[in-house]
Design an enzyme around this catalytic site. Structure first.
Site, PDB file in Angstrom:
ATOM      1  NE  ARG A   1      -3.869   1.786   2.671  1.00  0.00           N
ATOM      2  CZ  ARG A   1      -3.706   2.786   3.542  1.00  0.00           C
ATOM      3  NH1 ARG A   1      -2.610   2.875   4.254  1.00  0.00           N
ATOM      4  NH2 ARG A   1      -4.662   3.689   3.690  1.00  0.00           N
TER       5      ARG A   1
ATOM      6  CE  LYS B   1      -4.373   4.413  -0.082  1.00  0.00           C
ATOM      7  NZ  LYS B   1      -5.179   3.942  -1.223  1.00  0.00           N
TER       8      LYS B   1
ATOM      9  CG  ASN C   1      -4.182   0.172  -1.420  1.00  0.00           C
ATOM     10  OD1 ASN C   1      -4.394   1.250  -1.956  1.00  0.00           O
ATOM     11  ND2 ASN C   1      -4.929  -0.292  -0.457  1.00  0.00           N
TER      12      ASN C   1
ATOM     13  CB  SER D   1     -12.245  -1.075   1.558  1.00  0.00           C
ATOM     14  OG  SER D   1     -10.878  -1.275   1.511  1.00  0.00           O
TER      15      SER D   1
ATOM     16  CB  THR E   1      -6.020   2.727  13.452  1.00  0.00           C
ATOM     17  OG1 THR E   1      -4.626   2.648  13.154  1.00  0.00           O
ATOM     18  CG2 THR E   1      -6.802   2.799  12.153  1.00  0.00           C
TER      19      THR E   1
ATOM     20  CE  LYS F   1      -8.951   4.585   5.212  1.00  0.00           C
ATOM     21  NZ  LYS F   1      -9.282   3.532   4.282  1.00  0.00           N
TER      22      LYS F   1
ATOM     23  N   GLY G   1      -6.969  -0.842  13.632  1.00  0.00           N
ATOM     24  CA  GLY G   1      -6.731  -0.840  15.076  1.00  0.00           C
ATOM     25  C   GLY G   1      -6.517  -2.217  15.690  1.00  0.00           C
TER      26      GLY G   1
ATOM     27  CB  SER H   1       0.526   0.391  13.257  1.00  0.00           C
ATOM     28  OG  SER H   1      -0.705   0.059  13.833  1.00  0.00           O
TER      29      SER H   1
END
Ligand code: 3NM
Length: 506
Positions: free
Chosen positions: A43, A45, A73, A112, A138, A141, A172, A199
């Protein structure tokens, strides 16, 4: 929609901004793979296309080494550039229908979803899996408005109970809540198939340790809700009996593109176990057949039109039919070596079933095929390593037949020690095994590994019964008796339990 079995248990989603000082991005991913992540999503971005593709190639080299699918992603072009196993798209990314049209049926596409409606649309449009989130707030994001919580995830799961696809939860998630989330969202009918985590893995001092801890919690969670892969001999034998009955009751149609030496025996073996053979090589009817097929069998014995074989396999994959490949003599010539790689790459295989020489040749572990005979080494360790590695790399079940048969889905490995010495003396006995495998996976889609074990056990036990017949005194009479015994044993499959010599290796 892909028919492959993907292990979604621990899904790493990358984020380079979270890598701790002194560590590298690729190093963190490699440690996570060593710790057992089962899927990786790259991922990026804010990365330009060139560097994105560069990272993707590097990550692909790692995921390939560990036999784990790589998902990109959002960026279909990057996924295509590096031939990743799939893409993950959000609600504001390219619509699923267009993404599927571009990538075709063999790539994994995840979507998603945050609501029941989004989940229903994604399933309707052919998503392979759903990423349900965010479960909790979280810092990874920032724009999460209202997290779903355990109840929200469960609500979405309940809404897809009658038409489910695999799901992962995201947002999270860490070792402190993984178990609670898995157990708490189980609906009584379905459960989440895995946890997608950023994370708690990317920012870990040692991702290997973090992943091992997460996986043990996931395993505990699955155990609690009764999801446990069948691993014992007793479970395999019970499965075999039911699997044989399912073939008889469902009479699946098995589309064969097989070789002209064995075509008649393939058809008779298929009929004997209760399925229905069709031996078509006409492209014009592939799609009509795929709609009604139970499974597709490709056999490389007398290769003719490879492109048609691939087309037929892809058509069957589109209609969610399992595809079985028998790589007959695949190590014998340069051409066959090339073709088998194309089949592995382009056909979305469910089962790869060959003799020791063929499987070892594909695995690059020193096996050779002389003509189409098996001359593989007999060291168990080599065989087990070959089936396991190939199963992981190709995300399919691999069956290796010989004096001892080894079957693996990349996690579990079974060995079968049944079979008579007359089997290798008739041409096409291995091809018949593959036909029967196709019949069994067609009628038993919940566990392709055990369906393959069941099929190989059925043929090998039938061969022992055939050889024991009084009038059988050589390969010719044995061949006829084998068809009879395939018919008899699948009419009384409980008998398979008495004769079975199965071992669990892993
Ligand atoms: N997608 P962490 S939440 C990438 O809700 C992502 O769809 C989400 O990060 C969604 O595991 C999220 O660090 C971030 O909490 C998850």
């Amino acid at each position: 929609m892909s028919i492959k079995r993907i292990d979604y248990s621990l899904y790493l989603v990358t984020d380079r901004s979270l890598v701790p000082e002194g560590k590298t991005f690729l190093g963190q991913i490699e440690r996570a793979l060593e710790g057992g992540v089962t899927l990786v999503q790259l991922r990026e971005k804010d990365t330009d296309t060139g560097p994105f593709i560069d990272f993707a190639f590097k990550v692909k080299a790692l995921t390939r080494k560990f036999g784990v699918p790589l998902i990109i992603n959002d960026r279909l072009d990057v996924a295509q550039a590096v031939d990743a196993e799939g893409v993950h798209i959000g609600q504001d990314d390219m619509p699923l229908k267009q993404a599927r049209a571009i990538l075709g049926p063999n790539k994994i596409i995840g979507v998603s979803c945050n609501t029941e409606e989004e989940a229903a649309i994604a399933i309707r449009d052919g998503a392979d899996y759903l990423g349900i989130g965010a479960v909790w707030f979280t810092s990874t994001k920032k724009n999460i408005k209202k997290p779903l919580g355990i109840e929200g995830v469960k609500r979405i799961l309940k809404s897809i109970e009658n038409n489910p696809v695999p799901t992962v939860a995201i947002g999270g998630i860490s070792a402190s809540n993984a178990y609670e989330l898995l157990v708490g969202t189980e609906t009584g009918k379905i459960h989440i198939d895995g946890l997608a985590i950023v994370s708690a893995i990317m920012a870990a001092e040692d991702p290997k340790i973090a992943c091992e801890e997460l996986l043990s919690l996931i395993e505990k969670g699955f155990e609690k809700i009764g999801v446990k892969a069948k691993r014992t001999v007793e479970e395999a034998l019970d499965y075999t009996v039911q699997a044989a009955k399912n073939v008889k009751s469902k009479t699946p149609m098995i589309h064969h593109i097989t070789n002209y030496v064995v075509i008649n025996d393939n058809a008779n073996a298929t009929l004997a176990v209760g399925a229905s053979p069709i031996m078509s090589t006409s492209r014009d009817e592939f799609e009509d057949l795929a709609v009604i097929n139970g499974a597709m069998l490709l056999n490389m014995g007398t290769l003719n039109d490879v492109n048609s074989m691939i087309l037929a396999a892809q058509m069957n994959a589109r209609y969610k039919n399992p595809v079985v490949l028998d790589p007959v003599g695949c190590g014998a010539t340069g051409y066959r070596k090339e073709v088998v790689q194309r089949f592995l790459k382009e056909c979305n295989l469910t089962v790869l079933k060959g003799n020791a020489g063929e499987i070892l040749s594909i695995a690059g572990l020193g096996g050779e095929s002389r003509g189409v005979d098996s001359i593989g080494t007999s060291e168990e360790e080599v065989m087990v390593n070959a089936v396991k590695t190939l199963a992981r790399q190709n995300n399919c079940v691999v069956g290796l037949t010989g004096p001892v048969d080894y079957i693996s889905d990349g996690q579990r490995v079974f060995a079968i020690e049944n079979g008579d010495t007359l089997l290798p003396l008739i041409t096409g006995s291995g091809c018949m095994v593959s036909s029967v495998v196709a019949c069994f996976v067609a009628a038993n889609r919940d566990d392709y590994l055990l369906a393959t074990v069941a099929a190989i056990l059925t043929v090998t036990v039938a061969s022992e019964m055939a050889a024991a017949r009084e009038y059988v005194n050589g390969p010719g009479t044995f061949r006829a008796a084998l068809i009879d015994e395939l018919y008899n044993i699948t009419n009384s499959p409980e008998k398979l339990k008495e004769y079975a010599k199965i071992r669990v290796i892993e």
